[in-house]
Design an enzyme around this catalytic site. Structure first.
Site, PDB file in Angstrom:
ATOM      1  N   ASN A 157     -12.548   5.452  -1.534  1.00  0.00           N
ATOM      2  CA  ASN A 157     -13.079   4.393  -2.638  1.00  0.00           C
ATOM      3  C   ASN A 157     -13.963   3.285  -2.138  1.00  0.00           C
ATOM      4  O   ASN A 157     -14.731   2.573  -2.833  1.00  0.00           O
ATOM      5  CB  ASN A 157     -11.746   3.814  -3.266  1.00  0.00           C
ATOM      6  CG  ASN A 157     -11.104   5.023  -4.129  1.00  0.00           C
ATOM      7  OD1 ASN A 157     -11.481   5.829  -4.519  1.00  0.00           O
ATOM      8  ND2 ASN A 157      -9.869   4.467  -4.577  1.00  0.00           N
ATOM      9  N   GLU A 166      -4.664   9.431   1.818  1.00  0.00           N
ATOM     10  CA  GLU A 166      -4.897   8.432   2.810  1.00  0.00           C
ATOM     11  C   GLU A 166      -3.548   7.975   3.214  1.00  0.00           C
ATOM     12  O   GLU A 166      -2.898   7.270   2.141  1.00  0.00           O
ATOM     13  CB  GLU A 166      -6.011   7.474   2.327  1.00  0.00           C
ATOM     14  CG  GLU A 166      -7.278   8.002   2.011  1.00  0.00           C
ATOM     15  CD  GLU A 166      -8.205   6.954   1.586  1.00  0.00           C
ATOM     16  OE1 GLU A 166      -9.532   7.556   1.274  1.00  0.00           O
ATOM     17  OE2 GLU A 166      -7.712   6.177   0.860  1.00  0.00           O
ATOM     18  N   HIS A 174      -2.199   7.257  -0.443  1.00  0.00           N
ATOM     19  CA  HIS A 174      -3.070   7.144  -1.426  1.00  0.00           C
ATOM     20  C   HIS A 174      -3.619   8.595  -1.872  1.00  0.00           C
ATOM     21  O   HIS A 174      -4.122   9.365  -1.198  1.00  0.00           O
ATOM     22  CB  HIS A 174      -4.457   6.293  -1.185  1.00  0.00           C
ATOM     23  CG  HIS A 174      -5.425   6.354  -2.100  1.00  0.00           C
ATOM     24  ND1 HIS A 174      -6.846   6.133  -1.893  1.00  0.00           N
ATOM     25  CD2 HIS A 174      -5.444   6.183  -3.599  1.00  0.00           C
ATOM     26  CE1 HIS A 174      -7.412   6.108  -3.040  1.00  0.00           C
ATOM     27  NE2 HIS A 174      -6.632   5.984  -4.058  1.00  0.00           N
ATOM     28  N   SER A 203      -5.369   2.036  -5.210  1.00  0.00           N
ATOM     29  CA  SER A 203      -6.666   2.540  -5.069  1.00  0.00           C
ATOM     30  C   SER A 203      -7.295   1.481  -4.378  1.00  0.00           C
ATOM     31  O   SER A 203      -8.418   2.146  -3.775  1.00  0.00           O
ATOM     32  CB  SER A 203      -7.409   2.858  -6.410  1.00  0.00           C
ATOM     33  OG  SER A 203      -6.924   3.635  -7.158  1.00  0.00           O
TER      34      SER A 203
END
Ligand code: CAA
Ligand code: NAD
Length: 383
Positions: A196, A157, A145, A124
């Site tokens: 994130n 991602e 991701h 993450s």
């Protein structure tokens, strides 16, 4: 290696993310090894996968013939690392968000996986370059991701480490298309990547809101749901896992700025072992299922635009660093969080002077340097 050469995929870690990543690869017809460290954890992952898959069969999204093929032929649950990777083409690691644990695992993966195999991490927050550095094949290491719940959230991602080759990026990007995901390229290896990273200062602001007693979790969650998000931010943290959130913030505090240090409420929940949905208690009680958020409790003590402003500010940092385009930022936020409008589109309706003074006020009020407006915000070049 080209995408069509990928026949077998290995998922390391059969938890919340691992079982979901295995599921989408199985649905697309790949043979999948699902590995965890104990048989009981493998069994738990297989049972979560089965529950989710059965829902999709009921809805006609997966045929019962394909369900049988997955059970009898495609899915290979295992504990032994060598067995899991010795004939695989792509590994996706989804173990806890602890840098040393991931590095140790990548050393083992590098040792046991065939030389052509691509090694991806579902981290993450941790820089791909750091994880890749323990292997002898950093050109074949990248970030993939996924977002939780994996079968529902479309975004992946695709993150380039400093040594990731173009071929690895392209093969992995096209693999994401094959498993019906929407991939977004992240060309610079920054902690937290896109979604994130943009949410990171918003977590800090909401941490201040809690620690300073400005509003309660349910009051903020009700407000944000009213704004159109599918979940409030605190119920989402319970859903993601408080431990994961804690590790992410700790990593940002070390690698980006000390302002990201886990806030008091999170420190306490970690200490008490209240990790959210997975332990039955976090900000909410999950022992009887999903918490019910009362819309009438929406607070008027928090301005939702303050939260959006720190997200826009962080998004402009990503653009300034060359990590991602404004278009990809909005695409990622839409498909990774269920937001209806992306931050860079929202920014277009806001005057740079107003955003600048809002961010300066927040930075001063909460004593957080990370909220200070970027050059792009001050000069209005995001418009
Ligand atoms: N498998 C199969 N189906 C599933 C499922 C799963 N794992 N999870 C949910 N569903 C289905 C449900 O069965 C339900 O189907 P029906 O409408 O046919 O009944 C549908 O999805 C909606 O689910 P629910 O009714 O249970 O609840 P909901 O409407 O609140 O949707 C949600 C749940 C999709 C999770 C939605 O709340 C949502 O989008 N939340 C935001 C999620 C999010 O932001 N994820 C990103 C987290 S951050 C991250 O992942 C990155 C990181 O690194 C930490
Ligand atoms: P989790 O705690 O649900 O699952 C992790 C699993 O890994 C556990 O089953 C554990 O037994 C297993 N494990 C631990 N060490 C292992 C090893 N050496 N080999 C194999 N398995 C091992 O965690 P999660 O929520 O699935 O998170 C996994 C990764 O995905 C983390 O890096 C996290 O940051 C990332 N991630 C999480 C979310 C989320 O919403 N939970 C979303 C995107 C990315």
């Amino acid at each position: 290696m080209k995408t069509n050469d990928i026949k077998t995929v290995t998922i390391i870690g059969a938890g919340a993310m691992g079982h979901g990543i295995a599921e989408v690869a199985l649905i697309a017809g790949y043979k999948v090894f699902l590995r965890d460290i104990k048989q009981e954890f493998v069994d738990r992952g297989v049972s979560m996968l089965d529950k989710s898959l059965k829902k999709l069969v009921e809805k006609g999204k997966v045929t019962s013939d394909h369900y049988d093929k997955i059970q009898n032929e495609l899915l290979k649950p295992c504990v032994d690392m060598k067995e899991a990777v010795q004939e695989t083409d792509l590994v996706i690691e989804a173990i806890p968000e602890i840098p040393e644990l991931k590095k140790q695992t990548f050393k083992e993966l590098d040792q046991y996986a065939p030389s052509h195999t691509i090694l991806a991490t579902n981290t993450s927050s941790i820089k791909i370059t750091d994880i890749a550095s323990v292997t002898n094949r950093p050109q074949q290491v990248l970030g993939l991701h996924f977002f939780n719940p994996v079968v529902i959230m479309k975004l992946v991602e695709v993150i380039r480490g400093e040594k990731t080759s173009d071929e690895t990026m392209d093969t992995a990007f096209n693999f994401c298309l094959k498993i019906s995901k929407i991939p977004v390229r992240v060309e610079k290896d920054v902690p937290g990547f896109v979604v994130n990273r943009i949410n990171a200062p918003a977590h800090v602001l909401r941490g201040c809101i809690l620690d300073e007693g400005i509003a309660l979790p349910e009051e903020v969650d009700a407000l944000i749901r009213k704004e159109g998000m599918p979940m409030g931010p605190y119920e989402l943290l319970d859903y993601v896992g408080i431990d994961t959130h804690y590790h992410i913030l700790s990593y940002y505090a070390e690698t980006i700025h000390p302002d990201f240090k886990p806030y008091q409420a999170i420190e306490k929940m970690m200490k008490d072992g209240n990790l959210g949905q997975k332990t039955g208690k976090g900000f909410y009680d999950w022992s009887k299922g999903k918490p019910k958020i009362d819309p009438a409790k929406a607070t008027d003590k928090v301005d939702p635009m303050d939260i959006t402003a720190v997200q826009i500010n962080e998004a402009t940092k990503l653009i300034e660093m060359g990590a991602c385009t404004a278009e990809d930022i909005d695409k990622a936020m839409l498909y990774g969080t269920g937001a209806k409008v992306g931050p860079m589109t929202i920014a277009k309706d806001h005057d740079p002077k107003e955003l600048t003074s809002r961010l300066e006020r927040l930075s001063k009020a909460f004593n957080k340097e990370i909220f200070k407006p970027t050059q792009m915000i001050r000069e209005g070049t995001y418009k």
